[in-house]
Scaffold this motif. Structure first.
Motif, PDB file in Angstrom:
ATOM      1  N   GLY A  34       0.798  -1.213   0.000  1.00  0.00           N
ATOM      2  CA  GLY A  34       0.000   0.000   0.000  1.00  0.00           C
ATOM      3  C   GLY A  34       0.833   1.267   0.000  1.00  0.00           C
ATOM      4  O   GLY A  34       2.069   1.246  -0.025  1.00  0.00           O
ATOM      5  N   GLU A  35       0.127   2.411   0.069  1.00  0.00           N
ATOM      6  CA  GLU A  35       0.765   3.725  -0.016  1.00  0.00           C
ATOM      7  C   GLU A  35       1.819   3.916   1.073  1.00  0.00           C
ATOM      8  O   GLU A  35       2.946   4.355   0.795  1.00  0.00           O
ATOM      9  N   ASP A  36       1.469   3.588   2.314  1.00  0.00           N
ATOM     10  CA  ASP A  36       2.414   3.792   3.415  1.00  0.00           C
ATOM     11  C   ASP A  36       3.653   2.915   3.262  1.00  0.00           C
ATOM     12  O   ASP A  36       4.768   3.358   3.567  1.00  0.00           O
ATOM     13  N   GLU A  37       3.444   1.679   2.797  1.00  0.00           N
ATOM     14  CA  GLU A  37       4.582   0.776   2.623  1.00  0.00           C
ATOM     15  C   GLU A  37       5.509   1.275   1.520  1.00  0.00           C
ATOM     16  O   GLU A  37       6.742   1.209   1.639  1.00  0.00           O
ATOM     17  N   LEU A  38       4.936   1.759   0.431  1.00  0.00           N
ATOM     18  CA  LEU A  38       5.765   2.281  -0.648  1.00  0.00           C
ATOM     19  C   LEU A  38       6.545   3.514  -0.206  1.00  0.00           C
ATOM     20  O   LEU A  38       7.718   3.687  -0.572  1.00  0.00           O
ATOM     21  N   LYS A  39       5.908   4.381   0.584  1.00  0.00           N
ATOM     22  CA  LYS A  39       6.618   5.555   1.088  1.00  0.00           C
ATOM     23  C   LYS A  39       7.796   5.148   1.970  1.00  0.00           C
ATOM     24  O   LYS A  39       8.878   5.741   1.904  1.00  0.00           O
TER      25      LYS A  39
END
Length: 290
Positions: free
Chosen positions: A278-283
Motif C-alpha cells: 500500500g501507499e504507506d509501505e511504498l513511502k
C-alpha cells in the motif's frame, strides 16, 4: 499415491537410474497457472526432470534450475528443485492451444519450438555451474538426453510422460538412466532393449507403476534402490523477497508506482499469489532506498 523420486543402480554397478511419480505435483502447478493441455504436458515434463535431478542435491540450499528457452508459442519454461524435494515451475504462456499431431497426441515439440536448454546447478560454491545444449526435438525427453550426452559427456536416456485430460493430470512421471564408465557393449545393448520395451511412461504410471517399478523395468529386477525422496510443490516467494525486488527497482520507479497507482501489486509467476504493498509501505520503501 504420493509423489516421490527414487535413485537406483543396476546389479552390475554400470548403470545408475532415477525415476519419479509427479502426478499430484504437476496437477498443483497446472491448477495454479491455469494451463491448457499442451502447456500442462510441457511444464509437467520439465518439472519431473527437475524433481529427478534434485535427488543429486544433498543440502536444502543447493538448487537445480532448468530453463527451456524455445521459440514456440509456450515461450520459456522454468523449473527448479532443492535438496529437500521442494519443486516449482512456470511457463510463459500457459493458455497456449495448438492442433494435435497426426497421431492424436499433444504437439509438445511444436509448442516448445527451437532454442536452447540451460541447466544451472547452485551447489553453494562461488559460482553456479551452467550447462547448455540445443533443443533437438522440443519433446523434452530427447532434449534432456542430448543435453547430458553433449554438455556433461554422460551417455544417458530420459523418458518423460504427462497424461492430460482437459484440466486433469491423469498421470505424470519419468525416468533417467546413465551409463557409467567401463560398461560393456553387452550392458549397453541390454539397457537399450529394456528401454525400447518400456512403452508410454504416463500410461505405465496410470496403470499403477511406481518409481521403483520403472527402475526395475529399465535396470532389471535385480536393481538396487538406493534412496527415495518425497517431492512437493513449494514456492520460495515471500513478502520480504518481493520487497527486496521493489527496492532493486530504484527510488524513481517506486515513486512512479506510488504516484500513478497508489500501490504496487506483484504476482508470483510460480505460485500465482498476489501481494499488495500500500501507499504507506511504498513511502517507507522509498525513504529506505539509498
Amino acid at each position: 499415491m504420493r509423489d516421490y523420486t527414487v535413485r537406483a543402480i543396476s546389479a552390475d554397478g554400470f548403470v545408475r537410474g532415477f525415476a519419479a511419480k509427479t502426478t499430484g505435483l504437476v496437477q498443483d502447478m497446472c491448477n495454479r497457472q491455469k494451463t491448457w493441455p499442451v502447456a500442462s504436458a510441457a511444464l509437467g515434463r520439465t518439472v519431473t526432470m527437475a524433481a529427478m535431478m534434485g535427488l543429486n542435491l544433498k543440502e536444502e540450499k543447493h538448487r537445480i534450475t532448468i530453463r527451456v528457452s524455445g521459440d514456440g508459442p509456450l515461450g520459456q519454461i522454468i523449473a527448479d528443485a532443492d535438496g529437500q524435494g521442494n519443486v516449482r515451475g512456470t511457463v510463459d504462456h500457459p493458455q497456449t492451444d495448438i492442433p494435435r499431431r497426426a497421431d492424436g497426441k499433444l504437439d509438445v515439440g511444436t509448442a516448445v519450438g527451437k532454442g536452447s536448454i540451460y541447466i544451472i546447478k547452485d551447489l553453494g560454491l562461488r559460482e553456479p555451474y551452467t550447462g547448455t545444449s540445443p533443443i533437438v526435438s522440443g519433446e523434452l525427453g530427447d532434449d534432456f538426453t542430448y543435453y547430458f550426452s553433449v554438455s556433461e559427456q554422460t551417455p544417458s536416456s530420459v523418458g518423460l510422460g504427462v497424461l492430460v485430460k482437459g484440466e486433469e493430470i491423469l498421470a505424470a512421471g519419468g525416468y533417467m538412466v546413465q551409463v557409467m564408465p567401463g560398461a560393456s557393449d553387452e550392458v549397453i545393448d541390454r539397457l537399450e532393449q529394456r528401454i525400447a520395451g518400456i512403452g508410454s511412461i504416463s500410461e505405465r504410471i496410470q496403470e499403477g507403476a511406481t518409481p521403483e517399478d520403472l527402475m526395475y523395468l529399465v535396470l532389471g529386477d535385480d536393481a538396487e534402490i538406493l534412496e527415495s525422496r518425497p517431492v512437493r510443490f513449494r514456492c520460495r516467494c515471500s513478502r520480504e523477497r518481493i520487497e527486496a525486488m521493489l527496492r532493486s527497482l530504484g527510488k524513481d520507479e517506486v515513486e512512479s508506482l506510488l504516484n500513478e497507482q497508489g500501490k504496487a501489486e506483484v504476482v508470483c509467476h510460480f505460485c500465482g499469489e498476489t501481494r499488495t504493498f500500500g501507499e504507506d509501505e511504498l513511502k517507507r520503501i522509498i525513504e529506505e532506498i539509498i
